[in-house]
Design a protein around this motif. Structure first.
Motif, short mmCIF file in Angstrom:
data_model
loop_
_atom_site.label_atom_id
_atom_site.label_comp_id
_atom_site.label_asym_id
_atom_site.label_seq_id
_atom_site.Cartn_x
_atom_site.Cartn_y
_atom_site.Cartn_z
N ASN A 112 0.84 -1.20 0.00
CA ASN A 112 0.00 0.00 0.00
C ASN A 112 0.87 1.25 0.00
N ASP A 113 0.24 2.43 0.03
CA ASP A 113 1.01 3.67 -0.12
C ASP A 113 1.64 4.18 1.17
N THR A 114 1.61 3.39 2.23
CA THR A 114 2.31 3.79 3.46
C THR A 114 3.80 3.51 3.38
N VAL A 115 4.19 2.67 2.41
CA VAL A 115 5.59 2.33 2.20
C VAL A 115 5.91 2.44 0.71
N LYS A 116 7.18 2.28 0.36
CA LYS A 116 7.59 2.33 -1.04
C LYS A 116 8.33 1.07 -1.42
N ALA A 117 7.89 0.44 -2.50
CA ALA A 117 8.59 -0.75 -3.00
C ALA A 117 9.73 -0.31 -3.90
N VAL A 118 10.92 -0.85 -3.67
CA VAL A 118 12.06 -0.53 -4.52
C VAL A 118 12.15 -1.54 -5.66
N LYS A 119 12.79 -1.12 -6.74
CA LYS A 119 13.08 -2.05 -7.82
C LYS A 119 14.14 -3.04 -7.34
N VAL A 120 14.13 -4.21 -7.91
CA VAL A 120 15.15 -5.21 -7.60
C VAL A 120 15.87 -5.55 -8.90
N ASP A 121 17.16 -5.26 -8.96
CA ASP A 121 17.95 -5.44 -10.18
C ASP A 121 17.28 -4.74 -11.36
N GLY A 122 16.71 -3.56 -11.11
CA GLY A 122 16.12 -2.76 -12.18
C GLY A 122 14.69 -3.06 -12.52
N ALA A 123 14.11 -4.09 -11.93
CA ALA A 123 12.73 -4.48 -12.24
C ALA A 123 11.77 -4.02 -11.15
N GLU A 124 10.68 -3.38 -11.54
CA GLU A 124 9.68 -2.94 -10.58
C GLU A 124 8.88 -4.13 -10.06
N ALA A 125 8.42 -3.99 -8.81
CA ALA A 125 7.60 -5.04 -8.20
C ALA A 125 6.16 -4.88 -8.67
N THR A 126 5.86 -5.48 -9.84
CA THR A 126 4.52 -5.42 -10.40
C THR A 126 4.05 -6.82 -10.81
N VAL A 127 2.75 -6.95 -10.93
CA VAL A 127 2.18 -8.23 -11.36
C VAL A 127 2.71 -8.61 -12.73
N ASP A 128 2.75 -7.65 -13.64
CA ASP A 128 3.21 -7.95 -15.01
C ASP A 128 4.66 -8.43 -15.02
N VAL A 130 6.25 -9.91 -12.52
CA VAL A 130 6.29 -11.25 -11.93
C VAL A 130 5.89 -12.28 -12.97
N LYS A 131 4.81 -11.99 -13.71
CA LYS A 131 4.36 -12.90 -14.77
C LYS A 131 5.43 -13.10 -15.83
N ALA A 132 6.12 -12.00 -16.18
CA ALA A 132 7.14 -12.06 -17.23
C ALA A 132 8.44 -12.70 -16.75
N GLY A 133 8.59 -12.82 -15.43
CA GLY A 133 9.79 -13.41 -14.87
C GLY A 133 10.94 -12.43 -14.72
N THR A 134 10.70 -11.13 -14.99
CA THR A 134 11.76 -10.14 -14.85
C THR A 134 11.94 -9.69 -13.41
N TYR A 135 10.88 -9.80 -12.62
CA TYR A 135 11.00 -9.52 -11.18
C TYR A 135 11.19 -10.86 -10.49
N LYS A 136 12.39 -11.06 -9.93
CA LYS A 136 12.81 -12.40 -9.50
C LYS A 136 12.29 -12.82 -8.13
N LEU A 137 11.86 -11.86 -7.31
CA LEU A 137 11.38 -12.22 -5.98
C LEU A 137 9.90 -12.59 -6.04
N SER A 138 9.63 -13.85 -6.36
CA SER A 138 8.25 -14.32 -6.42
C SER A 138 8.18 -15.74 -5.90
N ARG A 139 6.97 -16.11 -5.46
CA ARG A 139 6.77 -17.46 -4.87
C ARG A 139 5.31 -17.86 -5.05
N PRO A 140 5.01 -19.15 -4.91
CA PRO A 140 3.62 -19.59 -5.03
C PRO A 140 2.88 -19.49 -3.70
N PHE A 141 1.58 -19.31 -3.78
CA PHE A 141 0.70 -19.53 -2.64
C PHE A 141 0.14 -20.93 -2.78
N ASN A 142 0.41 -21.77 -1.79
CA ASN A 142 -0.03 -23.17 -1.85
C ASN A 142 -1.08 -23.48 -0.79
#
Length: 300
Positions: A112-128, A130-142
């Motif tokens: 939410n807007d109370t904090v700021k997400a930083v890019k990781v290795d140049g990639a923004e933390a966005t759904v797109d 994560v889907k594209a695999g350019t944002y590397k910090l992702s995991r499944p919900f099981n």
């Protein structure tokens, strides 16, 4: 008159010299700031981490390399002993929002807007990304069950994986595992079950339960929030019909349980909005969390 003019010229030269010295000092200061800490904050970094057993912590330390294997092949969590431990996502958000020197990590869906997400290795933390695999910090919900699910548990799982259930996932800023799922038809099962585990999965699970009960009012589902490990152990001992984990199942869990991915989620690395740092490398994140980088000035 000549004496007066000479005196005036001397005064002007002195003023210019003093002004020049002042300008030089200002320029040096500006250059120093430009080459120093550009985070907008200074001093020791306040490291915020999740508790042992948290699926978010487990995924984060694995993906960033904070967790390493020793010579015996055992996985070792090298998170710095100076880290402040938060037992829920909301606590991480509150801690980072209230401390300009803090850094933490949360589920992307909880951002939410109370904090700021930083890019990781140049990639923004966005759904797109994560889907594209350019944002590397992702995991499944099981989710996990012991044995073949029946009754309400089976019907609810079918709903989660249906077109309607996956729409709930995407509506809540997570990533569906099946964009072409079939429409749901309830079998009308009745009774009560307990679902428990990860506090990261819990928010979207709450929405899934609400949507399912609107389709099948005969079902009653008790949601209990703790952490991923508790969710898996609770499912193994029969406390939960369905367990939640915000990570992959461990080998000993997978040997006793059947895991099913219901969503994909990114892990956002967050700082206080006053922090002007916008991008961190994976190595820098690891350095912060193992205690090698302890001051914001070291990230310039």
């Amino acid at each position: 008159m000549k004496k007066s003019i000479s005196t005036l010229l001397a005064a002007l030269m002195l003023t210019g010299a003093l002004s020049g010295c002042g300008g030089s000092s200002s320029s040096d200061s500006s250059d120093s700031q430009a080459s120093g800490n550009d985070s907008g904050v200074s001093g020791a970094i306040t490291v915020i981490s999740r508790e042992d057993g948290s699926g978010t912590r487990g995924a984060f330390i694995e993906l960033t390399g904070v967790e390493e294997k020793n010579d015996a092949g055992e996985k070792i969590d090298n998170t710095t002993a100076d880290a402040e431990i938060a037992n829920k996502t909301d606590v991480v958000l509150t801690s980072v929002a209230g401390n300009e020197k803090a850094i933490g990590y949360i589920s992307l869906g909880a951002l939410n807007d109370t904090v700021k997400a930083v890019k990781v290795d140049g990639a923004e933390a966005t759904v797109d990304n994560v889907k594209a695999g350019t944002y590397k910090l992702s995991r499944p919900f099981n989710i996990a069950t012991k044995g073949e699910p029946t009754g309400v548990a089976k019907d609810f799982i079918n709903f989660i994986l249906s077109k309607e259930g996956q729409a709930v996932v995407t509506d809540n800023k997570y990533i569906a595992v099946d964009d072409n799922a079939a429409a749901f038809t309830s079998d009308g099962s009745s009774g009560q079950i307990a679902v428990g585990g990860s506090s990261s999965v819990s928010p979207v699970m709450e929405k899934l339960i609400e949507a399912y009960k609107a389709v099948n009012p005969n079902a009653s589902i008790d949601l209990q929030t703790s952490d991923s490990t508790s969710g898996m152990t609770g499912t193994m001992d029969g406390t939960f019909a369905i367990g939640m984990a915000s990570r992959e199942l461990k080998d000993d869990e997978a040997a006793q349980l059947t895991g099913t991915a219901i969503a994909l989620d990114g892990i956002a690395v967050v700082v206080n909005p006053a922090n002007t740092i916008d991008d961190l490398s994976m190595d820098q994140i690891k350095g912060i969390y193992v205690g090698d980088i302890t001051d914001w000035g070291d990230l310039a």
